[in-house]
Design a protein around this motif. Structure first.
Motif, short mmCIF file in Angstrom:
data_model
loop_
_atom_site.label_atom_id
_atom_site.label_comp_id
_atom_site.label_asym_id
_atom_site.label_seq_id
_atom_site.Cartn_x
_atom_site.Cartn_y
_atom_site.Cartn_z
N LEU A 86 0.83 -1.09 0.03
CA LEU A 86 -0.10 -0.12 -0.29
C LEU A 86 0.86 1.14 0.08
O LEU A 86 0.49 2.21 -0.74
N PRO A 87 2.00 1.33 1.01
CA PRO A 87 2.63 2.68 0.75
C PRO A 87 3.65 2.99 -0.49
O PRO A 87 3.75 3.67 -1.00
N ALA A 88 3.93 1.60 -1.07
CA ALA A 88 4.53 1.71 -2.48
C ALA A 88 3.79 2.19 -3.51
O ALA A 88 4.00 3.04 -4.51
N ALA A 89 2.28 1.64 -3.50
CA ALA A 89 1.36 2.27 -4.19
C ALA A 89 1.04 3.69 -4.20
O ALA A 89 1.08 4.47 -4.92
N GLY A 90 1.00 4.15 -2.83
CA GLY A 90 0.88 5.51 -2.46
C GLY A 90 2.11 6.43 -3.19
O GLY A 90 1.68 7.36 -3.37
N ALA A 91 3.46 5.89 -2.78
CA ALA A 91 4.52 6.62 -3.36
C ALA A 91 4.41 6.92 -5.04
O ALA A 91 4.55 8.10 -5.47
N VAL A 92 3.74 5.76 -5.65
CA VAL A 92 3.62 5.91 -7.14
C VAL A 92 2.37 6.92 -7.45
O VAL A 92 2.78 7.81 -8.23
N VAL A 93 1.54 7.00 -6.76
CA VAL A 93 0.22 7.90 -7.00
C VAL A 93 0.71 9.34 -6.75
O VAL A 93 0.44 10.15 -7.36
N THR A 94 1.37 9.50 -5.40
CA THR A 94 1.88 10.96 -5.30
C THR A 94 2.83 11.40 -6.13
O THR A 94 2.73 12.74 -6.38
N LEU A 95 3.97 10.66 -6.81
CA LEU A 95 4.62 11.20 -7.75
C LEU A 95 3.78 11.31 -9.37
O LEU A 95 4.17 12.41 -9.66
#
Length: 452
Positions: A388-397
């Motif tokens: 989930l945090p890895a996905a969050g990092a992709v989304v915010t980038l």
């Protein structure tokens, strides 16, 4: 023997922290930007807000996890220092300065523009001084007073939005049936258009993370702050989606004479001119709470960086002995109102977005690093602490790339200036980056060394 580090007074409850977060996000913002979102999404504003809610929720969960592990002021700045390294933490804090210095200024400037529109005989600069002076004074007098005032303002803001929603419902009950499905997706909808609108709508959620800067003033922060972050996102997201759906049903499609004042136009449509005027005035008054919450969290970040020696300690790292508030940090943020008198609002907003999405990305990465370091000695769920945090990092980038060229260029120049300042501060990395000086023993944990 060295003197103990200054510490903030714990007095905030879960209700208080949630009220601060909701005030920071400004619930009435959905009424202000609805027209822009509806136009960008071809009349599917609730879908754009839903996507934005889910996207930002990934980062909110990361903030909640980090706040539970490290309940201290400084937010993303503190997490990055502990988990990725002191230099990265410094640059995150430097990037966040864009967010936390310009947000109060933008809040006061927006407030002053609306007040000037209502009372044109009083110039904007006088309203700026009044708004900045009032919020600075309340925050200097102490967090307890700020808490009381903010609860009233947060309640007023919620009441305004709910009252407007009620008028929308009454209007729809007396109108021909509308297609609810078209409000979510219609023949003019495109994936790129809706996701582009979602990127704009995501800016509405900026502020949910600000409550993590209040950790040292919150009772039982390890439990309270994570719960508050999730509650703020859940309440704010539900409110934005629900109100956007009602507004989209009142005005199907995405064509407006002026999208920027679509909320005011719809207020006239559902309640008449007098209702629209009173709603506008009430929103202005409730906006005072947003400025109060914004300045409060901004001063706490400056205080943490001053206490660390990243910023001048005598100015930013000092607390008033009686009120236990960082008076000088509050005065510095208050003085930003003078910058706002001649600053371009669009560029200021771009600075804010660059700082926020940069910090969001780093906080998601911090959760990933925390998982990698601790997975063998602690039972951590790989879905919640890695996927989930890895996905969050992709989304915010991705959100960061959706900003305009001016925003990206200005943000990168600011980041480059911060790197040069770090080089000077550490004498070319021959000296350590200033370390955290928190009293970790008070939290029942041993301090972690800063990593160069």
């Amino acid at each position: 023997m060295s003197s103990p580090s200054p510490s903030l007074k714990r007095s905030l409850s879960l209700t208080s922290v949630v009220a601060f977060g909701l005030s920071y996000m400004a619930p009435s913002l959905v009424m202000v930007i609805f027209g822009i979102i509806a136009a960008a999404s071809s009349g599917t504003a609730p879908t754009a807000f839903l996507i934005a809610t889910l996207a930002v929720l990934l980062t909110a969960l990361s903030y909640a996890r980090m706040a539970g592990e490290y309940p201290e002021s400084g937010s993303a700045y503190s997490y990055a220092r502990r988990l990725i390294g002191a230099p990265v933490g410094f640059l995150v804090g430097w990037s966040l300065l864009l967010d936390y210095l310009f947000l109060p200024m933008v809040a006061w400037l927006t407030q002053s523009i609306y007040l000037n529109a209502q009372y044109p005989d009083i110039p904007i600069w006088i309203w700026m001084l009044i708004n900045a002076g009032l919020t600075t004074g309340v925050n200097i007098l102490g967090v307890v007073l700020s808490d009381r005032v903010n609860k009233v303002m947060a309640g007023a803001a919620m009441l305004i939005v709910l009252l407007f929603a009620a008028f929308c419902v009454v209007h729809l009950l007396g109108s021909p049936p509308r297609s609810v499905g078209d409000a979510w997706w219609n023949s003019g909808s495109t994936v790129s258009g809706v996701f582009g609108a979602a990127a704009i709508a995501a800016y509405s959620f900026l502020g949910f993370d600000a409550v993590t800067t209040l950790s040292e003033e919150t009772k039982d922060p390890r439990r309270t702050i994570p719960r508050a972050v999730v509650l703020i996102m859940a309440i704010g997201g539900a409110l934005f989606i629900g109100v956007a759906l009602l507004m989209q049903l009142v005005h199907p499609g995405g064509e407006f004479d002026d999208p920027q004042i679509a909320g005011y136009t719809l207020s006239i449509q559902v309640g008449g001119q007098e209702f629209a005027d009173w709603t506008n005035m009430a929103a202005i008054v409730a906006g005072f709470g947003s400025g109060l919450a914004v300045q409060l969290s901004s001063s706490r970040l400056l205080f943490t960086m001053g206490r660390d020696g990243v910023l001048p300690r005598r100015v930013f790292g000092a607390l008033n002995s009686r009120t236990k508030t960082p008076v000088y940090a509050l005065l510095v943020t208050g003085a930003m109102c003078f910058v706002g008198l001649s600053f371009d609002l669009t560029l200021a907003t771009s600075f804010i977005n660059f700082g926020a999405f940069s910090a969001f990305t780093v906080v998601n990465l911090c959760v990933v690093v925390h998982y990698v370091r601790n997975r063998r000695r602690r039972r951590l769920n790989p879905v919640t602490h890695l996927a989930l945090p890895a996905a969050g990092a992709v989304v915010t980038l991705w959100m960061l790339t959706q900003l305009g060229g001016t925003a990206l260029a200005s943000g990168l120049l600011w980041l480059a200036a911060g790197f040069l300042y770090l080089l000077w501060l550490t004498r070319g990395f021959r000296r350590p980056t200033p370390r955290m000086t928190l009293d970790d023993a008070a939290e029942g944990q041993a301090p972690e060394p800063a990593r160069a």
